[in-house]
Design a protein around this motif. Structure first.
Motif, mmCIF file in Angstrom:
data_model
loop_
_atom_site.group_PDB
_atom_site.id
_atom_site.type_symbol
_atom_site.label_atom_id
_atom_site.label_comp_id
_atom_site.label_asym_id
_atom_site.label_seq_id
_atom_site.Cartn_x
_atom_site.Cartn_y
_atom_site.Cartn_z
ATOM 1 N N ARG A 77 -113.561 -74.863 -32.200
ATOM 2 C CA ARG A 77 -112.851 -74.197 -31.104
ATOM 3 C C ARG A 77 -113.817 -73.845 -29.978
ATOM 4 N NH1 ARG A 77 -108.680 -75.535 -29.964
ATOM 5 N NH2 ARG A 77 -108.457 -73.725 -28.626
ATOM 6 N N GLN B 184 -114.664 -76.525 -27.407
ATOM 7 C CA GLN B 184 -113.691 -76.865 -26.355
ATOM 8 C C GLN B 184 -114.125 -76.319 -24.991
ATOM 9 O OE1 GLN B 184 -111.110 -78.882 -27.233
ATOM 10 N NE2 GLN B 184 -112.217 -78.788 -29.181
ATOM 11 N N GLU C 198 -109.194 -67.087 -27.863
ATOM 12 C CA GLU C 198 -109.221 -67.460 -29.276
ATOM 13 C C GLU C 198 -108.888 -66.249 -30.138
ATOM 14 O OE1 GLU C 198 -109.504 -70.470 -30.332
ATOM 15 O OE2 GLU C 198 -110.024 -71.403 -28.412
#
Length: 1933
Positions: free
Chosen positions: A738, A741, A730
């Motif tokens: 995010r 995930q 990331e």
């Protein structure tokens, strides 16, 4: 429960002790003889480890299966049967019914057949039509269920042909359908198959009808499932027994749905039953029968399942409704690999058996027989508990009547059978004289065991198993030892065994044993059958004569047959616990839910309302609320509102608040490194299961249980660890979406996220995906089975996802299971290799603190330790008054589940305690001291802190509906008492998030300095400091962590009947805690009386004081007594009797409370009860000051004052609450949360669990450790050793791997491959560590260091050094080529001068070569590096490997597997050895080399046709051009680098075809061939084993030239000119890793205007470019630049140089035919060769636009030469000064080649020979025909003596020395006389021997100009046989 009978039998034989005891008791006047059990089992167990080894009877042959057609109900031969003649005129054709209608399946499969409701179509077999099935419609009630059970006796069927209905007898029906039988018609024999409709709608043959579990016939149980605890049934191995084709309504609507099916609901199904996808008549098809070959494949004892017999005693008996499954019997039948040990035959009694009763052979003792026994009506109402009947030995009668009021279990029977097979382990000794323990002895030992149990204990099957094993072992100790001592003798003579107990003696002995137990055990002897004993027992129960009896043992013994027995549990407490323990988790929830939904608990509520003499509690609450509404709220909220005001004023704010952020502790780092090392070991193994070298990055997915709190908690850890940024997954601005995930909740939506994960893994083969399964023990259900309701989609999800084929086969997915309780993953069928287990390390080893931690972990062992003597603060406690009330209510409400009763009692206690704290002091009588303590500290905690921080109380209520009831009730009480701002009540439901009031959210935001308006706490950790009761629900904790403000962990409501190690330990794991290591336990500081005088604390003002005092003093006297009373407190008998009275409606309950713990050595908890009217004050002895003070109450006249030194903190009157608070501030300087975080929480347990946890077995382990480890596994055998206290985690793992097997419901059940290791998954690891110890941080850290290692694996250290001697290079304005020229121009190149100076930085410590009069700076060129630092001190830089790199043996990727020869899909690479000989005049002999040529590389060679003799190596033509072909063969000489040499050129050559030959020494041939099986090897002759690189270069060159000649001759015959054969070879170092090309942009106007960039390119591109050079064959040597990051434009301005080339050269063997490498050289042989080539007038070209990167390899190469003494093996370092000595001296000789000693000596000590040359660079040493390194401080000048050679102009040069090394005949006296020397210059002549030395001096006329002395002669320090070199030095005259 808590007693440990883990002692060992004394050495006297058991029977002798028994008889002696009986005799003594008969002679004794004492009425109560000492029980023999205590004589036998109190001695500590001796280790009989030698007996443990062969303890599994694995390989016995199975009993052959009976023929299927054999009579199944009787062992007698079939009786002939006379068929009744058919009616006249009817049809008698086979396949048609008597009405003439066709019944054959083939004929009517497509017809529509009307099937009445409740009927099924089945196929009948006619003996006359073996190939046909006849279609029949049969009532499904008369057919068995999927497990071969529950078929009604009799028959009901219809004819589908003529439609005739109502056939009630199968005989009649068989006549109608013309079966024409010769034997008695039996539906079991002739109804064979279910019929099902296929996809086209046609009727087809379906699965076999599973009559009576036919596949199990002839087998009897041998292995253990009896180790489930509490005599409970093993957890269901399949679908629960109640699952039939449609739901069945309860027979008795008033009874709870779950209780009728108690036993039936926990049956096993056949273990390998497959689920069929077909449907029959629209319903699920029955499961397939197990294949017989599967049975024979089982070599280890394996439990295959249990069968239930629910059959009635007679057809359609009134006591058995055909609509309901019977709960009468649950049978656990298992595969028995050996014949039965029972020697009896009661086959005769079987003929009367009903059809569905068969569960085994005729001799099976489980078969019901004889007259049925009627269970009386109202049994439960009268007895207040359902009796639990354990079948024992022999036959068991049928039960009929009110069978819902009893429970029947086969567990004891199974235990008996298993214990009888113990001796199988000893058959290895060759004889069978060792008899198993007799049935009589088993029963007698059982009676003794029951006699020993206390009134509040429940029998444990593990205890009984160990008793049987010890008894058997002890009784045969002599024989066993004798067998072991004399194993070779097949039949040793042994003394006969002592006469065993006879069946006639048994009842009398049992009665004698039971006579000492106060009627706790009652013996019933019956003469005919168990039926009469059971009837008598029921009669006694109904008459109330067994009220004091807990166990009834019924024995039917006679002389002529084996005994029958059963044991009935009649004790209300024991029966309740045992019956509830038989419920599966789902049934437990169903039962509780049913009782709540149907309102059965209302009777409990109404009963509670009658307890309070002043009226209903709700009315009291309402009255209190109305009276105190305004006053209470203001005074109580003052403390809560105070912090804001205080903060505003800037004073007295609590500074102790902090939430710990992510930080790595030493332990976590150590575990992460252990994980990494395991990953590396998988990659390093030869199995090729993990190719770490092919991965560039890491990705991961963390799977967590479907708990919202656990999910958010993992997200929190992940966010704060920074791991996503570190792994590059990331970018900087990370969002919560995010992060989500990477964490997956195992719920219904998991499959979508997991699918994405799998897709990513397939699309990114160069990414390593780590699948982390956290809390891995949570759901291990097989995807095929489920214990839980089918509505739970998540059940079996782990199996479906993590065990799917894609995960197992993906080479880039590693699965890491993380758990605190790994036992269920450590079975005989586990997927995880024992080598792939990582256990949390111990903090201490031999008393040394291995990891310095600033916090101490408190886990289960520390909690248990706190209860031992010498500890003043026991952290584990139980509440005796609560237990007594529960027990009393259990008797009053026998139909209610104890979980319901316990919950309601505890809620009542909490409600009363809250009311008492708020001023209703009379309510103290209606709660327990423990609950009052918790409540007081909770309510007062926020007042002790200026900021309002408080304590957390966890109230664990596993059952979700009960938790909701508790929440609602406590919430309501809190509102009525106006405490809503004082503390919060939180309902923790695993499926939902945390909900708390707005007021408390604001508090938390202030404390945590959070400004986000929408913030809400999402994890329990964020509730730090919040005063609250957390009602923690859910059947199992799912990994939720609790904050440090946790003070009390109330586990009084956990399901104590389900005693499994994992369940218990995970409940206690909730309290696991880190405390500051400086403060282990905090001592009280205020109240001295509490600390010093426990006697005062344990006194009361009541009659029970006497009991309590007597108990405590007697315990001080007798350690034996103390051990007993720890688990059974001393006042329990009085408690029990009085509890029963106080729970009657007539008398209100008294205060049941417990005193403090004693601080003396024998800490013992005294429980006391106070008489009616008296009130008690008892203070808990606890460390925090506040808690000690909190317990004091203002009490009336009978108060016992403990202390009067300080005022009470919380008065019983509401008006004094505010001043009380102020006094607290004065007394305590710390807030209670701070103190809570410095000591572990206090845990309250059910008494049953407390006893198990705190008692130990004989090895010192807590008893809980020996329990069954997990619900879905079972013990492989009863005959297993005890676990030992000294076992490490690894040893425990191996123990469970040997002794546990998964049940069919376990996901590992089908993972077995007998005798092979490939059941382990190679990329699966298991990390285990105690709960809450930091495993999440450890595996996140592991991901971090794994990522760093992968990056490191894709990087190499390459030498990065500037070229040396740049200042000496001649700076010229003349440039010969343009910067952008691709190739040199031959004519131009010939004009370029040769640069003699060495520029390669590896020769920084080599002698400078002078080319003419040079003005060299006289700076000191000496290098300070020592010899051994040569490699390590060179400057390197780390470079990322490009896709064109060369690799070592650790690289395995898909593309180059075939190239490497490792791919298992290809054939094993065969190689052939070929000799290749050629003569060479210089050596004076023929050289014989050997080629090892793999089959795949034979096309590169030419072989003679008849004999396959190697003739030559094929060479291409100069004119050949191909994009995918490298013309030059590559030779790589190597030594000591079989693993690390960079020989994998597949990627470097970009897949192009090339010929690569490794040149190895003979002694290394095998190891190189092993690592590089698909490479061609050139093996040097053995005489070169100790030679240097010069020999390899020499032989490569000579071989290549010889081969060139052979190829020219061969191809000349084909019409090819000799000069057209390609003459170049490549000689490459084994450390060349990457190649670069410089791209020059000359777009500028002037020549100097150009830019350049350097990029990595393939070796193929470079070689093809060089091979394409115009006139390439005119160049003798072509090389390239050494890469350096500091390369500047000047160095590449001239694209080509005429200078030295190193490391990677293209050699023209044709032009250099007459120039040889020196085969003796070890160092600088390339410099020496370059000088020879140049002096021969040949061209050496260096391409400056190409550069080579060399990897730093610290093993092998030159380092493999070690110079050591030849005499001693001591590795003493020898300095280079000792490498030479005077001839004939006694110098120590060295074991090293003479040439190596010479070169090393000259490198470091040449100044001894050439003193004038030292730093005298303008007067170099003249070196003739060779270059030897004389060290960096001496310059040399090279000249060749060959005629026509190119030499420097020596005019004007004066030399300071002359070096003549092995000079040949070209060196003559006249040649030397051309050179001028300084006066005093020195000469050194080196020859092979002394004779040559003298001849050389004479031949060269050296004595004319040089003066020699005798003492100037030297030799290398070699022995004579090692052929030393000799020196002669002289001075110039």
């Amino acid at each position: 429960m808590g007693n440990s009978y883990a002692g060992q039998l004394k050495t006297t034989r058991f029977e002798e002790v028994l008889h002696n005891s009986i005799e003594a008791s008969l002679r004794s006047n004492n009425l109560v003889p000492r029980p023999i059990f205590s004589q036998l089992y109190l001695e500590a167990e001796q280790q009989l480890s030698s007996l443990e080894a062969g303890s599994r009877a694995d390989n016995e042959e199975e009993e052959e299966e009976e023929e299927e057609e054999e009579g199944s109900e009787s062992s007698s031969p079939p009786v002939s049967y006379q068929v009744k003649p058919p009616p006249e005129g009817c049809c008698t054709t086979d396949g048609f019914c008597q009405a003439g209608k066709d019944l054959r399946l083939v004929s009517i499969s497509n017809e529509h057949i009307e099937v009445p409701s409740g009927f099924l179509l089945v196929g009948a077999k006619s003996p006359n039509l073996p190939d046909h099935l006849l279609v029949c419609a049969v009532d499904k009630r008369f057919l068995p269920d999927d497990n071969g059970r529950n078929a009604l006796l009799g028959f009901s069927g219809n004819c589908v042909g003529c439609g005739k209905k109502g056939f009630c007898y199968f005989t009649e029906f068989s006549n109608h359908i013309n079966l024409k039988l010769t034997t008695q018609p039996k539906k079991q024999k002739h109804l064979k198959y279910y019929l099902v409709r296929n996809a086209q709608g046609a009727l087809t043959k379906g699965s076999v009808i599973c009559w009576k579990g036919a596949e199990f016939r002839g087998r009897q149980s041998s292995t253990s499932t009896c180790s489930s605890t509490l005599f409970q049934l093993p957890e269901s191995s399949g679908l629960s027994g109640s699952t039939s084709s449609e739901p069945l309504p309860p027979a008795n609507a008033s009874a709870p749905a779950g209780t009728q099916q108690t036993a039936a609901a926990v049956d096993h199904i056949p273990s390998t039953a497959a689920f069929s996808s077909a449907v029959y008549n629209g319903k699920e098809s029955p499961k397939q029968q197990m294949m017989k070959n599967n049975l024979s494949a089982l070599t280890r004892p394996s439990v295959l399942g249990t069968l239930t017999n629910s059959g009635p005693p007679k057809k359609r008996h009134k006591g058995w409704s055909p609509e309901s499954p019977s709960s009468t019997e649950t049978w656990n039948l298992q595969l028995n690999p050996q014949p039965s040990n029972r020697i009896k035959n009661d086959g005769g009694s079987l003929s009367s058996l009903p059809h569905s009763a068969l569960v085994g052979p005729a001799s099976s003792p489980m078969v019901g027989s004889g007259e049925p026994v009627s269970v009386p009506d109202n049994l439960l109402k009268i007895c207040k508990a359902k009796p639990v009947i354990f079948k024992g030995h022999g036959n068991f009668p049928y039960l009929c009547g009110n069978i819902n009021d009893v429970i029947v279990s086969p567990l004891l029977y199974t235990c008996y059978r298993n214990s009888q097979s113990l001796s199988r382990a000893y058959e290895q000794y060759g004889a069978s004289t060792i008899q198993p323990i007799s049935e009589e002895m088993q029963l007698l030992l059982t009676v003794y065991y029951l006699v020993q149990l206390a009134a509040d204990q429940v029998p444990l099957i593990e205890d009984l198993e160990q008793i049987f094993m010890r008894s058997w072992r002890e009784s045969h100790l002599c024989e066993i030892r004798q067998y072991q001592a004399a194993a070779p003798q097949p039949f040793p003579q042994l003394p006969g065994p002592v006469a065993p107990v006879s069946s006639a003696q048994l009842p009398w002995l049992a009665g004698l044993a039971a006579s000492s137990c106060n009627d706790s055990v009652h013996i019933i002897e019956c003469s005919y059958s168990l039926a009469e004993g059971l009837s008598e027992m029921f009669k006694l129960l109904m008459e109330g004569k067994l009220t004091k009896t807990n166990y009834v043992v019924i024995i039917c013994a006679s002389r002529n047959r084996a005994i029958d027995s059963c044991i009935v549990i009649t004790g209300k407490y024991q029966a309740r616990v045992l019956s509830e323990s038989m419920l599966s988790p789902s049934d437990y929830q169903k039962e509780v839910n049913y009782q709540l939904v149907t309102g059965k608990v209302e009777t409990l509520g109404s009963f509670f309302s009658t307890l309070c003499p002043e009226g209903d509690i709700d009315l009291l609450l309402e009255k209190f609320y109305q009276e105190n509404q305004g006053h209470i709220s203001s005074s109580l909220s003052a403390s809560v509102n105070k912090p804001a005001a205080v903060n505003g004023a800037g004073t007295a704010v609590c500074t102790s608040y902090e939430i710990e952020r992510h930080q790595i502790r030493p332990f976590q780092l150590a575990v992460a490194q252990k994980l990494l090392s395991h990953i590396c070991s998988i990659a390093d193994s030869s199995t090729q299961n993990l190719d770490l070298g092919s991965f560039e990055k890491i990705d991961f997915l963390i799977c967590v249980p479907p708990s919202e709190v656990t999910y958010q908690q993992t997200l929190f850890h992940l966010w704060h660890s920074g791991i996503l940024l570190e792994l590059g997954l990331e970018k900087e601005h990370l969002t919560k979406q995010r992060v989500e995930q990477y964490v997956m909740k195992l719920d219904a939506e998991a499959q979508i996220k997991f699918k994405i994960f799998l897709q990513n893994s397939m699309q990114n083969p160069h990414t390593l995906f780590v699948l982390i399964h956290d809390h891995a023990h949570w759901d291990l259900m097989s995807a095929m089975h489920s214990l839980y309701p089918q509505t739970e989609l998540s059940t079996g999800l782990v199996d479906r996802l993590l065990n799917c084929r894609e995960v197992k086969e993906a080479p880039n997915i590693v699965t890491l299971h993380v758990t605190s309780f790994p036992y269920a993953l450590q079975t005989q069928h586990t997927h995880i290799s024992p080598y792939n287990e990582i256990h949390w390390p111990s903090s201490y080893s031999n008393g040394v603190d291995l990891y310095h931690e600033n916090k101490k972990y408190f886990g289960l062992s520390e909690f248990i330790e706190s209860t031992l003597s010498g500890h003043s603060i026991p952290l584990l406690r139980y509440d005796s008054s609560f237990e007594a009330m529960v027990m009393a209510l259990g008797k009053r409400f026998p139909r209610l589940h104890s979980a319901v009763i316990r919950t309601f009692v505890l809620i009542q206690h909490y409600s009363a305690a809250m009311m008492a704290v708020c001023g209703l002091s009379q309510m103290k009588n209606y709660t327990s001291v423990e609950t009052l303590e918790i409540t007081q500290n909770l309510i007062n905690s926020s007042r002790q802190c200026p900021s309002g921080h408080g304590l957390m109380v966890v109230l664990r209520i596993p059952c979700v509906p009960l938790a909701a009831v508790a929440y609602e009730r406590l919430y309501n009480v809190r509102e009525r008492l106006a405490l809503e701002d004082n503390f919060e009540i939180i309902l923790g439901n695993p499926n939902s998030g945390i909900t708390i009031g707005k007021h408390f959210v604001e508090q938390l935001k202030i404390w945590q300095k959070i400004e986000d308006v929408d913030w809400r706490p999402q994890t329990y950790l964020e509730l730090e400091g919040l005063p609250c009761i957390l009602i923690f629900s859910g059947m199992d904790p799912q990994g939720e962590s609790l904050p440090r403000s946790l003070r009390y962990c109330d586990l009084r409501l956990i399901n104590s009947s389900s005693l499994v190690r994992t369940s218990l330990e995970q409940e206690l794991g909730l309290a696991a805690y880190f405390v500051s290591s400086e403060i282990h336990t905090e001592k009280p500081v205020v109240n001295d009386v509490l600390e010093s005088d426990p006697e005062k604390l344990s006194s009361t003002d009541n009659e029970d004081e006497e009991i309590a005092t007597e108990g405590s003093t007697s315990e001080k006297r007798s350690p034996m007594k103390r051990e007993r009373s720890r688990s059974h407190d001393s006042a329990s008998s009085s408690l029990s009797s009085k509890a029963s009275t106080f729970c009657t409606e007539s008398s209100p309950p008294q205060a049941l409370s417990n005193s403090t713990e004693e601080t003396t050595n024998n800490y013992e908890r005294q429980k006391q009860k106070v008489d009616k009217g008296a009130q008690t004050t008892i203070s808990k002895h606890l460390p925090p000051v506040t808690e000690q003070l909190d317990m004091k109450q203002n009490i009336k006249s009978t108060q016992v004052s403990i202390t009067s030194s300080s005022s009470p903190p919380f008065s019983s009157s509401s008006s004094s609450s505010a001043p009380t608070h102020n006094s607290f501030i004065l007394q305590t300087s710390q807030c209670s949360m701070t103190k809570a975080s410095k000591q572990p929480p206090i845990v309250f347990l059910p008494k049953l669990v407390y006893d198990i946890i705190t008692s130990t077995d004989s090895s010192g382990l807590p008893k809980s450790s020996s329990l069954l480890p997990y619900h879905s596994v079972m013990w492989a055998s009863s005959f297993r050793p005890l676990m030992s206290k000294m076992m490490t985690c690894t040893e425990q793992s191996l123990y469970y791997r040997q002794w546990t097997v998964p049940k069919p419901i376990h996901m590992d059940y089908n993972n077995r491959n007998e005798g092979r290791m490939d059941t382990f998954h190679p990329r699966r690891l298991l990390l285990s560590g105690p709960p809450q110890i930091g495993k999440t941080g450890a595996y996140l850290q592991f991901l971090s260091i794994l990522s760093r290692m992968l990056i490191r694996l894709t990087e190499v250290d390459v030498y990065d050094e500037e070229e040396i001697n740049i200042n000496i290079k001649e700076e010229s304005d003349q440039y010969y080529h343009q910067p952008g020229d691709l190739w040199p121009d031959l004519e131009t190149f010939k004009k370029m001068p040769f640069d003699y100076t060495i520029h390669d930085p590896k020769y920084e410590d080599a002698s400078l070569i002078c080319s003419k009069l040079q003005t060299i700076d006289s700076e000191d060129r000496s290098v300070s590096r020592r010899q051994e630092d040569m490699y390590t001190c060179r400057q390197t830089t780390r470079m990322r490997l490009s896709k064109y790199a060369a690799y070592n043996t650790y690289h395995h990727c898909e593309q180059c597997h075939q190239y490497m020869g490792f791919n298992p899909r290809y054939q094993i690479y065969e190689s052939t050895l070929h000799a290749f000989a050629f003569s060479y005049s210089m050596l004076g002999e023929e050289i014989q080399l050997h080629f090892i040529i793999p089959k795949s590389k034979e096309h590169h060679f030419v072989f003679s046709q008849p004999g396959r003799q190697l003739e030559s190596m094929r060479l291409p033509l100069v004119t050949d051009k191909s994009e995918d072909y490298i013309k030059s063969p590559t030779f790589t000489p190597t030594t000591g680098r079989h693993e690390h040499g960079l020989f994998n050129l597949y990627h470097a050559m970009d897949g192009a075809s090339h010929l690569h030959v490794l040149v190895v020494k003979e002694y290394e041939m095998a190891i190189y061939k092993k690592y590089w099986p698909n490479h061609i090897m050139l093996v040097l002759p053995s005489i070169f084993n100790s030679a240097g690189v010069g020999a390899a270069h020499f032989l490569i060159k000579e071989l290549s030239y010889h081969n060139l000649e052979l190829e020219r001759n061969r191809q000349e015959e084909l019409g090819i000119k000799p000069q057209d054969i390609w003459p170049f070879i490549v000689i490459s170092d084994d450390s060349c890793v990457m190649w670069n090309a410089v791209e020059v942009d000359c777009s500028g106007d002037r020549r100097s205007d150009y830019t350049w960039t350097e990029r990595n390119v393939s070796l193929k591109q470079i070689l093809q470019h060089i091979e394409a050079t115009p006139n390439v064959t005119h160049y003798a040597l072509i090389g390239m630049r050494k890469w350096s990051s500091k390369t500047n434009s000047a160095e590449i301005k001239e694209p080509f140089s005429c200078c030295h080339v190193h490391d990677f050269i293209m050699l023209n063997v044709d032009l250099t035919q007459n120039v040889q490498y020196n085969q003796n050289r070890f160092t600088c042989d390339d410099v020496d060769f370059n000088l020879r080539v140049h002096s021969a007038g040949l061209l050496i070209c260096r391409f400056n636009n190409f550069s080579i990167m060399k990897k730093q390899i610290v093993v092998g190469g030159q380092r493999s030469f070690h110079i050591k003494s030849k005499v001693s093996d001591n590795p003493v370092s020898i300095s280079p000064a000792q490498y030479i000595c005077a001839p004939d001296s006694k110098h120590t000789f060295l074991a090293a080649p003479a040439q190596l000693l010479l070169e090393k000596y000259l490198q470091y000590h040449s100044h001894r020979f050439f003193p004038l040359s030292l730093k005298n660079y303008s007067h170099p040493v003249l070196s003739v025909d060779c270059y030897l390194n004389l060290g960096p401080q001496i310059a040399v000048c090279y000249v060749s003596s060959r005629p026509h050679s190119l030499n420097i102009s020596s005019s004007g040069l004066t030399f300071s020395g002359l070096l003549l090394y092995l000079c040949d005949s070209f060196v003559v006296a006249s040649f030397l006389k051309k050179f001028h020397f300084l006066k005093g210059a020195t000469l050194c002549v080196i020859c092979q021997d002394r004779n040559s030395l003298r001849q050389t001096v004479v031949r060269l006329e050296l004595e004319d100009e040089w003066q020699f002395r005798l003492r100037d002669e030297f030799q290398t320090a070699n022995a004579k046989e090692d052929r030393p070199l000799f020196f002669l030095t002289g001075r110039h005259i």
